[in-house]
Design a protein around this motif. Sequence first.
Motif, PDB file in Angstrom:
ATOM      1  N   UNK A  34       0.839  -1.199   0.000  1.00  0.00           N
ATOM      2  CA  UNK A  34       0.000   0.000   0.000  1.00  0.00           C
ATOM      3  C   UNK A  34       0.874   1.249   0.000  1.00  0.00           C
ATOM      4  N   UNK A  35       0.497   2.233  -0.779  1.00  0.00           N
ATOM      5  CA  UNK A  35       1.225   3.491  -0.825  1.00  0.00           C
ATOM      6  C   UNK A  35       1.223   4.145   0.559  1.00  0.00           C
ATOM      7  N   UNK A  36       2.406   4.623   0.976  1.00  0.00           N
ATOM      8  CA  UNK A  36       2.490   5.221   2.301  1.00  0.00           C
ATOM      9  C   UNK A  36       3.198   6.572   2.245  1.00  0.00           C
ATOM     10  N   UNK A  37       2.835   7.409   1.275  1.00  0.00           N
ATOM     11  CA  UNK A  37       3.412   8.747   1.184  1.00  0.00           C
ATOM     12  C   UNK A  37       2.574   9.733   1.992  1.00  0.00           C
ATOM     13  N   UNK A  38       2.224   9.328   3.203  1.00  0.00           N
ATOM     14  CA  UNK A  38       1.402  10.156   4.064  1.00  0.00           C
ATOM     15  C   UNK A  38       2.160  10.519   5.333  1.00  0.00           C
ATOM     16  N   UNK A  39       1.705  11.602   5.970  1.00  0.00           N
ATOM     17  CA  UNK A  39       2.429  12.120   7.124  1.00  0.00           C
ATOM     18  C   UNK A  39       1.463  12.487   8.248  1.00  0.00           C
ATOM     19  N   UNK A  40       1.988  12.508   9.454  1.00  0.00           N
ATOM     20  CA  UNK A  40       1.225  12.959  10.612  1.00  0.00           C
ATOM     21  C   UNK A  40       1.449  14.456  10.764  1.00  0.00           C
ATOM     22  N   UNK A  41       0.372  15.229  10.639  1.00  0.00           N
ATOM     23  CA  UNK A  41       0.481  16.687  10.714  1.00  0.00           C
ATOM     24  C   UNK A  41       0.599  17.183  12.151  1.00  0.00           C
ATOM     25  N   UNK A  42      -0.028  16.495  13.053  1.00  0.00           N
ATOM     26  CA  UNK A  42      -0.001  16.891  14.453  1.00  0.00           C
ATOM     27  C   UNK A  42      -0.771  15.891  15.285  1.00  0.00           C
ATOM     28  N   UNK A  43      -0.593  15.967  16.605  1.00  0.00           N
ATOM     29  CA  UNK A  43      -1.286  15.041  17.488  1.00  0.00           C
ATOM     30  C   UNK A  43      -1.587  15.725  18.818  1.00  0.00           C
ATOM     31  N   UNK A  44      -2.581  15.195  19.517  1.00  0.00           N
ATOM     32  CA  UNK A  44      -2.997  15.763  20.793  1.00  0.00           C
ATOM     33  C   UNK A  44      -3.360  14.629  21.739  1.00  0.00           C
ATOM     34  N   UNK A  45      -3.032  14.803  23.012  1.00  0.00           N
ATOM     35  CA  UNK A  45      -3.331  13.797  24.022  1.00  0.00           C
ATOM     36  C   UNK A  45      -3.962  14.455  25.248  1.00  0.00           C
ATOM     37  N   UNK A  46      -5.026  13.835  25.755  1.00  0.00           N
ATOM     38  CA  UNK A  46      -5.607  14.240  27.030  1.00  0.00           C
ATOM     39  C   UNK A  46      -5.603  13.012  27.930  1.00  0.00           C
ATOM     40  N   UNK A  47      -4.870  13.121  29.029  1.00  0.00           N
ATOM     41  CA  UNK A  47      -4.724  11.994  29.952  1.00  0.00           C
ATOM     42  C   UNK A  47      -4.144  12.521  31.260  1.00  0.00           C
ATOM     43  N   UNK A  48      -4.529  11.903  32.370  1.00  0.00           N
ATOM     44  CA  UNK A  48      -3.978  12.270  33.678  1.00  0.00           C
ATOM     45  C   UNK A  48      -4.092  13.770  33.955  1.00  0.00           C
ATOM     46  N   UNK A  49      -5.243  14.333  33.630  1.00  0.00           N
ATOM     47  CA  UNK A  49      -5.534  15.752  33.888  1.00  0.00           C
ATOM     48  C   UNK A  49      -4.557  16.708  33.196  1.00  0.00           C
ATOM     49  N   UNK A  50      -4.099  16.308  32.015  1.00  0.00           N
ATOM     50  CA  UNK A  50      -3.236  17.182  31.220  1.00  0.00           C
ATOM     51  C   UNK A  50      -3.689  17.182  29.763  1.00  0.00           C
ATOM     52  N   UNK A  51      -3.414  18.262  29.069  1.00  0.00           N
ATOM     53  CA  UNK A  51      -3.649  18.370  27.631  1.00  0.00           C
ATOM     54  C   UNK A  51      -2.321  18.704  26.979  1.00  0.00           C
ATOM     55  N   UNK A  52      -1.891  17.836  26.069  1.00  0.00           N
ATOM     56  CA  UNK A  52      -0.643  18.050  25.357  1.00  0.00           C
ATOM     57  C   UNK A  52      -0.894  18.055  23.860  1.00  0.00           C
ATOM     58  N   UNK A  53      -0.236  18.967  23.159  1.00  0.00           N
ATOM     59  CA  UNK A  53      -0.326  19.047  21.701  1.00  0.00           C
ATOM     60  C   UNK A  53       1.070  18.986  21.126  1.00  0.00           C
ATOM     61  N   UNK A  54       1.321  18.010  20.271  1.00  0.00           N
ATOM     62  CA  UNK A  54       2.634  17.809  19.658  1.00  0.00           C
ATOM     63  C   UNK A  54       3.740  17.774  20.706  1.00  0.00           C
ATOM     64  N   UNK A  55       3.430  17.145  21.847  1.00  0.00           N
ATOM     65  CA  UNK A  55       4.408  16.998  22.907  1.00  0.00           C
ATOM     66  C   UNK A  55       4.526  18.183  23.850  1.00  0.00           C
ATOM     67  N   UNK A  56       3.801  19.255  23.576  1.00  0.00           N
ATOM     68  CA  UNK A  56       3.870  20.466  24.403  1.00  0.00           C
ATOM     69  C   UNK A  56       2.704  20.503  25.391  1.00  0.00           C
ATOM     70  N   UNK A  57       3.003  20.719  26.655  1.00  0.00           N
ATOM     71  CA  UNK A  57       1.972  20.815  27.671  1.00  0.00           C
ATOM     72  C   UNK A  57       1.219  22.131  27.520  1.00  0.00           C
ATOM     73  N   UNK A  58      -0.111  22.038  27.291  1.00  0.00           N
ATOM     74  CA  UNK A  58      -0.938  23.225  27.121  1.00  0.00           C
ATOM     75  C   UNK A  58      -1.764  23.544  28.347  1.00  0.00           C
ATOM     76  N   UNK A  59      -2.155  22.500  29.089  1.00  0.00           N
ATOM     77  CA  UNK A  59      -3.030  22.716  30.246  1.00  0.00           C
ATOM     78  C   UNK A  59      -2.891  21.547  31.201  1.00  0.00           C
TER      79      UNK A  59
END
Length: 207
Positions: free
Chosen positions: A1-26
């Motif tokens: 399968x063609x895999x010329x795709x990329x991850x533009x960004x990511x976000x995680x909410x867990x353990x009372x924290x919000x992180x975007x692209x590895x940066x703690x936001x809240x």
Amino acid sequence: MNNNNFIQGYCRIKDNTVLKNGELLFSEDSGTLNEFLKLAYQHFQTDYSKFFKMDRLSKLGFLCADVLLNNLKENNLFQENTAIVLANKSASLDTDRKYQKSIEDLDNYFPSPAVFVYTLPNICMGEISIRHKLYSENSFFIFDAFNADYLWEYTNSLLQNKKADSVLCGWVDVDEDSYEAFLYVVSANGNLNHTKEEITRLYFTNE
């Protein structure tokens, strides 16, 4: 399968924290999930009245997607033809328990359809779609655990077959006191290679 795709960004909410692209936001040290989500909603100035009618699963997924997609909009990377592919292990069990409690005591019997007005995984995806005007495909799967292989294959298929220009993918799960949201956006442009290994690395690094 063609895999010329990329991850533009990511976000995680867990353990009372919000992180975007590895940066703690809240972060909030204490409180229930509902209290944390309310404080995060206020912190990000979300301004979406239906948020407070949603169940905890929908609130969690909606807020995580909002942080991530708003960031793409700010950087002119957002695409309206974005599909949604989410998964979890508990489905709507968290709300099912709440409804069960409302009917099990015959002396205090108070079943209400309002419990189910804004619940179930499809509502989570629906409110994300309404908020960001997404008109592409959406699917919600149930797995025993986070399944990077399936998400990778399904996402690549959507992009390769021109079903979408980008895909919002990930995991949104709430089960009593346990909760986690991990979402990422895949398209033809980005900084991270869209591979099973990279998805797995991002998920397990807790960044």
